[in-house]
Design a protein around this motif. Structure first.
Motif, PDB file in Angstrom:
ATOM      1  N   VAL A 117      12.844   9.839  -2.788  1.00  0.00           N
ATOM      2  CA  VAL A 117      11.711  10.025  -1.874  1.00  0.00           C
ATOM      3  C   VAL A 117      11.094  11.381  -2.170  1.00  0.00           C
ATOM      4  CG1 VAL A 117      11.058  10.311   0.555  1.00  0.00           C
ATOM      5  CG2 VAL A 117      12.717   8.550  -0.087  1.00  0.00           C
ATOM      6  N   ARG A 118       9.755  11.443  -2.164  1.00  0.00           N
ATOM      7  CA  ARG A 118       9.072  12.712  -2.393  1.00  0.00           C
ATOM      8  C   ARG A 118       9.098  13.538  -1.112  1.00  0.00           C
ATOM      9  NH1 ARG A 118       4.616  11.270  -5.306  1.00  0.00           N
ATOM     10  NH2 ARG A 118       5.561  12.036  -7.195  1.00  0.00           N
TER      11      ARG A 118
ATOM     12  N   THR B 192       4.933   9.834   3.199  1.00  0.00           N
ATOM     13  CA  THR B 192       5.415  10.136   1.860  1.00  0.00           C
ATOM     14  C   THR B 192       5.787   8.830   1.191  1.00  0.00           C
ATOM     15  OG1 THR B 192       6.823  11.591   0.534  1.00  0.00           O
ATOM     16  CG2 THR B 192       7.858  10.530   2.440  1.00  0.00           C
ATOM     17  N   GLY B 193       6.153   8.924  -0.088  1.00  0.00           N
ATOM     18  CA  GLY B 193       6.476   7.725  -0.853  1.00  0.00           C
ATOM     19  C   GLY B 193       7.933   7.679  -1.267  1.00  0.00           C
TER      20      GLY B 193
ATOM     21  N   PHE C 154      10.423   5.689  -4.255  1.00  0.00           N
ATOM     22  CA  PHE C 154      10.287   5.095  -5.574  1.00  0.00           C
ATOM     23  C   PHE C 154      11.661   4.654  -6.069  1.00  0.00           C
ATOM     24  CE2 PHE C 154       7.487   8.657  -4.720  1.00  0.00           C
ATOM     25  CZ  PHE C 154       6.245   8.035  -4.739  1.00  0.00           C
TER      26      PHE C 154
ATOM     27  N   HIS D 143       3.354  -0.820  -0.796  1.00  0.00           N
ATOM     28  CA  HIS D 143       1.944  -0.670  -1.154  1.00  0.00           C
ATOM     29  C   HIS D 143       1.750  -0.855  -2.650  1.00  0.00           C
ATOM     30  CE1 HIS D 143       0.181   1.778   2.448  1.00  0.00           C
ATOM     31  NE2 HIS D 143       0.902   0.755   2.844  1.00  0.00           N
TER      32      HIS D 143
ATOM     33  N   MET E 287      -5.336   1.920  -2.305  1.00  0.00           N
ATOM     34  CA  MET E 287      -3.955   1.621  -1.983  1.00  0.00           C
ATOM     35  C   MET E 287      -3.973   0.607  -0.843  1.00  0.00           C
ATOM     36  SD  MET E 287      -0.896   4.360  -1.342  1.00  0.00           S
ATOM     37  CE  MET E 287      -1.528   4.975   0.202  1.00  0.00           C
TER      38      MET E 287
ATOM     39  N   GLU F 232      -1.426  -2.449   1.419  1.00  0.00           N
ATOM     40  CA  GLU F 232      -0.117  -3.036   1.697  1.00  0.00           C
ATOM     41  C   GLU F 232      -0.032  -4.413   1.051  1.00  0.00           C
ATOM     42  OE1 GLU F 232       2.702  -4.330   5.474  1.00  0.00           O
ATOM     43  OE2 GLU F 232       0.598  -3.862   5.824  1.00  0.00           O
TER      44      GLU F 232
ATOM     45  N   SER G   9       4.595   5.882  -8.518  1.00  0.00           N
ATOM     46  CA  SER G   9       3.336   6.320  -7.898  1.00  0.00           C
ATOM     47  C   SER G   9       2.107   5.699  -8.556  1.00  0.00           C
ATOM     48  CB  SER G   9       3.244   7.851  -7.927  1.00  0.00           C
ATOM     49  OG  SER G   9       3.350   8.313  -9.257  1.00  0.00           O
TER      50      SER G   9
ATOM     51  N   HIS H 204       4.878   0.849  -4.628  1.00  0.00           N
ATOM     52  CA  HIS H 204       5.758   1.893  -4.108  1.00  0.00           C
ATOM     53  C   HIS H 204       5.964   1.650  -2.615  1.00  0.00           C
ATOM     54  CE1 HIS H 204       1.595   3.310  -3.776  1.00  0.00           C
ATOM     55  NE2 HIS H 204       1.973   3.856  -2.638  1.00  0.00           N
TER      56      HIS H 204
ATOM     57  N   MET I  65       5.767   3.127   1.139  1.00  0.00           N
ATOM     58  CA  MET I  65       5.147   4.191   1.930  1.00  0.00           C
ATOM     59  C   MET I  65       5.916   4.343   3.243  1.00  0.00           C
ATOM     60  SD  MET I  65       2.659   5.793   0.463  1.00  0.00           S
ATOM     61  CE  MET I  65       2.095   6.706   1.893  1.00  0.00           C
TER      62      MET I  65
END
Length: 165
Positions: A36-37, A46-47, A49, A74, A85, A87, A103, A107, A109
């Protein structure tokens, strides 16, 4: 007359294999490289991955996490040089093919963050995967938090030319 232990064991194994054949095979899904970022204090989203590989044709139907009020899958798109972007309701996981969430495409969200996501923490994620028969599997992942500057592994250091060595 006593039965030999070997014959007894073979009989038990044969019986177990008969019962085993009657049980439905559950698709196995693996998640690798999840992260996670990190976020800044006032950031609300945040995203996350990762790479997901399913053993049978399946689909990712949901992701849950106590770290955010809303968690969605997303897809990032480019249309006429405009990034968008949106869903997606589910993400196809073809049998045996790794599906990369990064990204630049699909990914996860995390929106409405409960608190700041800081480097060094980990974020619990539960992925809900559904196979072709409608059976669902929950995969729990603790995704480490990487710095805001983290990339998906496509950084320039990996592409550096070492031919002069």
């Amino acid at each position: 007359m006593m039965r030999s232990p070997v014959k007894h064991a073979l009989g038990a194994m044969a019986l177990l294999s008969l019962f085993g054949a009657a049980l439905p095979a559950v698709a196995q899904t693996t998640v690798e490289g999840a992260w996670v970022r990190a976020s800044v204090p006032s950031q609300q989203a945040t995203g996350a991955f990762m790479t997901i590989t399913a053993s049978a044709d399946s689909k990712l139907v949901a992701v849950e996490s106590p770290a955010a009020k809303t968690v969605q899958v997303h897809q990032m798109t480019m249309h006429n040089d405009v990034m968008g972007m949106a869903e997606v309701k589910s993400l196809a996981l073809p049998a045996g093919k790794p599906v990369v969430l990064d990204s630049n495409g699909y990914h996860v969200m995390l929106m409405g963050l409960v608190k700041q996501v800081k480097e060094g923490d980990s974020v619990p994620l539960t992925l809900i995967v559904e196979d072709a028969k409608g059976q669902q599997e929950s995969i729990k992942v603790d995704a480490p938090v990487r710095p805001l500057t983290a990339t998906d592994g496509h950084d320039k250091h990996q592409m550096h030319d070492h031919s002069h060595m």
